[in-house]
Design a protein around this motif. Structure first.
Motif, PDB file in Angstrom:
ATOM      1  N   LEU A 185      13.180   3.271   0.674  1.00  0.00           N
ATOM      2  CA  LEU A 185      11.841   3.681   1.085  1.00  0.00           C
ATOM      3  C   LEU A 185      11.349   2.769   2.191  1.00  0.00           C
ATOM      4  N   PRO A 186      10.573   3.314   3.120  1.00  0.00           N
ATOM      5  CA  PRO A 186      10.108   2.503   4.254  1.00  0.00           C
ATOM      6  C   PRO A 186       9.174   1.385   3.822  1.00  0.00           C
ATOM      7  N   GLY A 187       9.092   0.373   4.678  1.00  0.00           N
ATOM      8  CA  GLY A 187       8.274  -0.781   4.354  1.00  0.00           C
ATOM      9  C   GLY A 187       6.800  -0.489   4.285  1.00  0.00           C
ATOM     10  N   ASP A 188       6.315   0.586   4.949  1.00  0.00           N
ATOM     11  CA  ASP A 188       4.890   0.906   4.933  1.00  0.00           C
ATOM     12  C   ASP A 188       4.543   1.977   3.913  1.00  0.00           C
ATOM     13  N   HIS A 189       5.487   2.236   3.008  1.00  0.00           N
ATOM     14  CA  HIS A 189       5.233   3.251   1.990  1.00  0.00           C
ATOM     15  C   HIS A 189       4.123   2.778   1.072  1.00  0.00           C
ATOM     16  N   ALA A 190       3.380   3.734   0.564  1.00  0.00           N
ATOM     17  CA  ALA A 190       2.245   3.386  -0.296  1.00  0.00           C
ATOM     18  C   ALA A 190       2.673   2.670  -1.564  1.00  0.00           C
ATOM     19  N   LEU A 191       3.902   2.951  -2.056  1.00  0.00           N
ATOM     20  CA  LEU A 191       4.387   2.284  -3.283  1.00  0.00           C
ATOM     21  C   LEU A 191       5.119   0.974  -2.995  1.00  0.00           C
ATOM     22  N   ARG A 192       5.160   0.569  -1.713  1.00  0.00           N
ATOM     23  CA  ARG A 192       5.933  -0.628  -1.379  1.00  0.00           C
ATOM     24  C   ARG A 192       5.483  -1.881  -2.139  1.00  0.00           C
ATOM     25  N   PRO A 193       4.200  -2.140  -2.330  1.00  0.00           N
ATOM     26  CA  PRO A 193       3.830  -3.349  -3.100  1.00  0.00           C
ATOM     27  C   PRO A 193       4.425  -3.366  -4.513  1.00  0.00           C
ATOM     28  N   GLU A 194       4.344  -2.201  -5.181  1.00  0.00           N
ATOM     29  CA  GLU A 194       4.915  -2.158  -6.534  1.00  0.00           C
ATOM     30  C   GLU A 194       6.432  -2.250  -6.496  1.00  0.00           C
ATOM     31  N   ILE A 195       7.023  -1.585  -5.498  1.00  0.00           N
ATOM     32  CA  ILE A 195       8.485  -1.646  -5.359  1.00  0.00           C
ATOM     33  C   ILE A 195       8.933  -3.082  -5.144  1.00  0.00           C
ATOM     34  N   ASN A 196       8.231  -3.783  -4.261  1.00  0.00           N
ATOM     35  CA  ASN A 196       8.598  -5.186  -3.993  1.00  0.00           C
ATOM     36  C   ASN A 196       8.485  -6.042  -5.254  1.00  0.00           C
ATOM     37  N   ARG A 197       7.427  -5.767  -5.991  1.00  0.00           N
ATOM     38  CA  ARG A 197       7.256  -6.548  -7.232  1.00  0.00           C
ATOM     39  C   ARG A 197       8.384  -6.273  -8.217  1.00  0.00           C
ATOM     40  N   GLN A 198       8.754  -4.990  -8.369  1.00  0.00           N
ATOM     41  CA  GLN A 198       9.836  -4.643  -9.279  1.00  0.00           C
ATOM     42  C   GLN A 198      11.176  -5.202  -8.787  1.00  0.00           C
ATOM     43  N   VAL A 199      11.412  -5.086  -7.500  1.00  0.00           N
ATOM     44  CA  VAL A 199      12.666  -5.615  -6.943  1.00  0.00           C
ATOM     45  C   VAL A 199      12.759  -7.119  -7.167  1.00  0.00           C
ATOM     46  N   GLU A 200      11.633  -7.812  -7.005  1.00  0.00           N
ATOM     47  CA  GLU A 200      11.633  -9.263  -7.255  1.00  0.00           C
ATOM     48  C   GLU A 200      12.014  -9.561  -8.707  1.00  0.00           C
ATOM     49  N   LEU A 201      11.441  -8.785  -9.640  1.00  0.00           N
ATOM     50  CA  LEU A 201      11.759  -9.000 -11.055  1.00  0.00           C
ATOM     51  C   LEU A 201      13.213  -8.648 -11.355  1.00  0.00           C
ATOM     52  N   TRP A 202      13.695  -7.541 -10.758  1.00  0.00           N
ATOM     53  CA  TRP A 202      15.082  -7.161 -10.998  1.00  0.00           C
ATOM     54  C   TRP A 202      16.050  -8.208 -10.431  1.00  0.00           C
ATOM     55  N   SER A 203      15.683  -8.781  -9.288  1.00  0.00           N
ATOM     56  CA  SER A 203      16.531  -9.832  -8.696  1.00  0.00           C
ATOM     57  C   SER A 203      16.586 -11.060  -9.603  1.00  0.00           C
ATOM     58  N   LEU A 204      15.421 -11.378 -10.181  1.00  0.00           N
ATOM     59  CA  LEU A 204      15.403 -12.508 -11.123  1.00  0.00           C
ATOM     60  C   LEU A 204      16.228 -12.195 -12.370  1.00  0.00           C
ATOM     61  N   ASP A 205      16.210 -10.896 -12.773  1.00  0.00           N
ATOM     62  CA  ASP A 205      17.048 -10.507 -13.910  1.00  0.00           C
ATOM     63  C   ASP A 205      18.533 -10.693 -13.584  1.00  0.00           C
ATOM     64  N   ILE A 206      18.891 -10.402 -12.336  1.00  0.00           N
ATOM     65  CA  ILE A 206      20.291 -10.610 -11.929  1.00  0.00           C
ATOM     66  C   ILE A 206      20.632 -12.094 -11.984  1.00  0.00           C
ATOM     67  N   LEU A 207      19.727 -12.930 -11.498  1.00  0.00           N
ATOM     68  CA  LEU A 207      19.963 -14.383 -11.579  1.00  0.00           C
ATOM     69  C   LEU A 207      20.041 -14.836 -13.035  1.00  0.00           C
ATOM     70  N   LYS A 208      19.244 -14.193 -13.892  1.00  0.00           N
ATOM     71  CA  LYS A 208      19.310 -14.541 -15.314  1.00  0.00           C
ATOM     72  C   LYS A 208      20.688 -14.210 -15.886  1.00  0.00           C
ATOM     73  N   ILE A 209      21.230 -13.046 -15.499  1.00  0.00           N
ATOM     74  CA  ILE A 209      22.585 -12.698 -15.947  1.00  0.00           C
ATOM     75  C   ILE A 209      23.587 -13.723 -15.431  1.00  0.00           C
ATOM     76  N   GLY A 210      23.418 -14.156 -14.163  1.00  0.00           N
ATOM     77  CA  GLY A 210      24.286 -15.204 -13.625  1.00  0.00           C
ATOM     78  C   GLY A 210      24.150 -16.501 -14.402  1.00  0.00           C
ATOM     79  N   GLU A 211      22.922 -16.838 -14.794  1.00  0.00           N
ATOM     80  CA  GLU A 211      22.705 -18.053 -15.588  1.00  0.00           C
ATOM     81  C   GLU A 211      23.434 -17.954 -16.929  1.00  0.00           C
TER      82      GLU A 211
END
Length: 691
Positions: free
Chosen positions: A162-188
């Motif tokens: 989805l484009p960076g100016d999409h209306a859902l981008r703030p929520e998407i970014n927040r979810q992506v940040e959490l999912w990325s941390l979940d990936i790091l948690k799996i690595g941990e």
């Protein structure tokens, strides 16, 4: 529709039920999809907003999702009846929802619930090129809920298009940040389980354009730093183990238990502790093996090998144990070869029979047995025995371990075989021990050269046969001398001595002849000097001690009776001295004064104990002592002091001495002054007046 290749086929098993099907629930009590729970790198779960992002405005063909809260995940709900739906303008709803999404107040599932979409989305069957943003976010959340690296990455990939100016981008970014941390948690989790490579690989899968990517390298550096530290500690512990520093190795194990990694702090820690314990036990066993090895005793070395073989390959002492086994094997072979050099075939066979099969010394064992048997036959000292020994040695090929030793023995035996025949011939001559035969045996044995291995044996035989020849030659001489000496008399003894003296020094019978000559010489001297000693004894019996001494002194030093004569001379001299001392004592006592009598006692006591005159000394000494006491008692009547002085002349050891001492004490008391006690002064009493 065609299935999008970016979405996993595994989703087909997780399709949501449609209204009217088994498993469908109403909006009020229905099940909701559980959102993924992300944790930070340190392990703590971060807080997420209670509401999902809002969906875009197009209603069909998707169904709305109920809003999520902190306890429940969003779930699909059935559509509301058409007649109950409010007839507001769609544009108004869109901008209102968009405004709420940007502010973060309402999630996707809440908007879906509000719009009452007619059906639950079927994510695996969705054609993604035409899918809405709300559909992508919803399906991404479903994928992320599975909490696997692949599903989390698929979730990120699904919404990142989805484009960076999409209306859902703030929520998407927040979810992506959490999912990325979940990936790091799996690595941990992988890292804590001891899978560093897998953990790094997982972390590096996070897309570089997501905000959490900046944490990836820091996390990898942290993992690798902890891992490197743990490896260094473990290696230091192993190094201390190799040096048998058990306490220091355990300190390293304690350090390892404090490492911030479960795998190193538990599994590898316990592994290191087990190695330390095993190392301690096996080190003690190896120390005992080394003591046995150094004893240079065959049985002890074999026991050392047995103990070293018990050290397991996983032990840090294993290499040292294997070195000890190799050294022990070499030591056994060295001892065996030394015994070969000494031709100790029994000792060689002992080692050959005891070599352990685990040493894999089959060829060495066979060679030792072969050469021991060869030496045994060679030691028979016969040509046939040497021929068998040579044949055995020749059977060892250059590839055999004891080939060089066999060649040495072979050369020796080949030299011996020629001279063994000579020695055998010499022994044959000596079988009939006449002078001529023995001389012939000696001549034959002397043909053995000094560089021949049998030279020592030949030389021993030559000495033995030479002694036999000399004995045969000199025995008649000694026999004749004995016959002459048997007649007795000085002349016969001197003739026997002259005859036996013909046996020269170094001859076989020389020492026997010298013993005979000494005995005969002593007998001759006794016959020559005994008259002088007899005459001296006769004169001494008559009391003529000076003449007896003069007669005994004619026996010169070195003669057989000289010592006996000197003993008698000393005795007679003591007798003369005793008579002289006793005479002097009598002469002194003749003056009959206390001092003369005391001097007579002193001189009489100088008579030697060995003198016959000594027997009369006690009587005269006691008589003279009593005379002195009598004189002292007589003087006490006129002069006590003089009496005391005379009494003190009596020496101790005489019969009068105790009485003299008692008398002296009485006289000394009589000379002490007498002090009289003055009479008491009279007491004058005053008379009381009469009333």
């Amino acid at each position: 529709m065609t299935r999008n290749r970016d979405i996993s086929d595994r989703w087909s098993a997780a399709r949501s039920p449609k209204p009217g099907q088994v498993g469908w629930r109403s909006p009020k009590g229905g099940a909701r999809p559980k959102p993924p729970v992300a944790r930070s790198v340190s392990g703590a779960a971060p807080q997420r907003p209670a509401t999902p992002p809002p969906p875009p405005p197009p209603p069909p063909p998707h169904r709305p999702v109920q809003p999520q809260d902190s306890h429940q995940a969003a779930a699909p709900v059935p559509p509301a009846p058409e007649e109950n739906r409010p007839r507001w303008r769609m544009n108004g709803w869109f901008w209102a929802i968009l405004t709420v999404a940007i502010s973060g107040g309402i999630g996707f599932t809440a908007v879906a619930l509000l719009l009452k979409l007619p059906a639950v989305p079927n994510c695996p069957a969705t054609f993604w090129p035409t899918a809405s943003a709300s559909m992508r976010l919803y399906c991404a959340q479903l994928a992320a809920n599975k909490q696997t690296t692949k599903d989390l990455l698929e979730a990120i990939a699904l919404v990142e298009v989805l484009p960076g100016d999409h209306a859902l981008r703030p929520e998407i970014n927040r979810q992506v940040e959490l999912w990325s941390l979940d990936i790091l948690k799996i690595g941990e989790e992988q890292f804590q389980a001891g899978k560093l490579t897998e953990a790094v690989a997982v972390a590096r899968k996070i897309p570089s354009h997501v905000p959490a990517f900046k944490l990836v390298q820091d996390q990898i550096d942290r993992w690798e730093g902890i891992w490197k530290q743990a490896e260094e500690i473990y290696q230091q512990g192993e190094q201390q183990l190799r040096q048998s520093n058990w306490n220091q190795a355990f300190r390293e194990a304690v350090r390892l238990s404090a490492v911030r990694n479960n795998y190193w702090a538990t599994t590898r820690y316990e592994e290191l502790v087990d190695k330390i314990q095993l190392g301690r036990e096996e080190s003690g066993k190896l120390d005992q093996a080394y003591k046995l090895y150094k004893s240079n005793n065959v049985d002890n070395i074999l026991q050392a090998i047995k103990l070293a073989e018990e050290i397991s390959p996983s032990s840090y002492a294993y290499k040292e144990a294997q070195d000890l086994i190799a050294d022990s094997s070499s030591q056994l072979i060295k001892i065996a070869q030394n015994r070969l050099d000494k031709r100790d075939w029994q000792g060689v066979m002992e080692i050959a029979n005891k070599l352990p099969a685990k040493l894999k010394l089959d060829e060495m064992q066979a060679d030792l047995t072969n050469l021991a048997q060869a030496i045994s036959r060679a030691e028979e000292g016969t040509v046939s025995g040497l021929e068998v020994a040579i044949a055995n040695a020749q059977s060892l090929t250059p590839a055999r371990p004891l080939y060089d030793k066999a060649q040495q023995l072979l050369g020796r035996w080949q030299l011996e075989i020629q001279d063994v025949a000579r020695l055998q011939k010499a022994r044959d001559y000596a079988q009939t021990p006449t002078v001529n035969n023995l001389v012939a045996a000696i001549a034959e044995a002397q043909l053995v050269p000094s560089n021949n291995p049998r030279y020592s044996e030949a030389n021993t035989q030559i000495k033995q046969w030479t002694n036999q020849v000399q004995t045969l030659e000199d025995r008649p001489i000694l026999t004749r001398a004995e016959e002459v000496a048997s007649f007795g008399g000085v002349a016969s003894l001197e003739a026997a001595i002259q005859e036996a003296s013909a046996i020269g020094s170094g001859r076989a019978l020389y020492q026997e002849a010298q013993n005979k000559i000494g005995q005969w010489r002593r007998n001759a001297q006794r016959l020559q000097d005994q008259p002088y000693l007899d005459q001296a004894s006769s004169l001494a019996s008559a009391g003529n001690y000076p003449a007896a001494i003069s007669s005994a002194q004619q026996i010169r030093p070195g003669r057989t009776l000289h010592s006996e004569a000197q003993g008698k001379i000393s005795s007679w001299q003591a007798e003369i001295q005793g008579q002289q001392r006793l005479q002097e004592a009598y002469q002194s006592a003749a003056s009959a004064t206390p001092q003369a009598l005391a001097n007579a006692i002193r001189v009489a006591r100088q008579v030697p104990n060995s003198s016959k005159s000594r027997a009369s000394v006690p009587e005269v000494v006691n008589r003279w002592a009593y005379q002195i006491l009598s004189m002292a008692q007589e003087r006490s009547s006129t002069n006590v002091s003089d009496a005391i002085a005379i009494g003190k002349l009596i020496p101790s050891g005489t019969a009068a001495y105790p009485a003299a001492q008692s008398q002296i004490q009485a006289w000394q008391r009589s000379l002490e002054p007498i002090y009289l006690t003055p009479p008491p002064q009279p007491i004058t009493e005053l008379a009381e007046p009469v009333n």
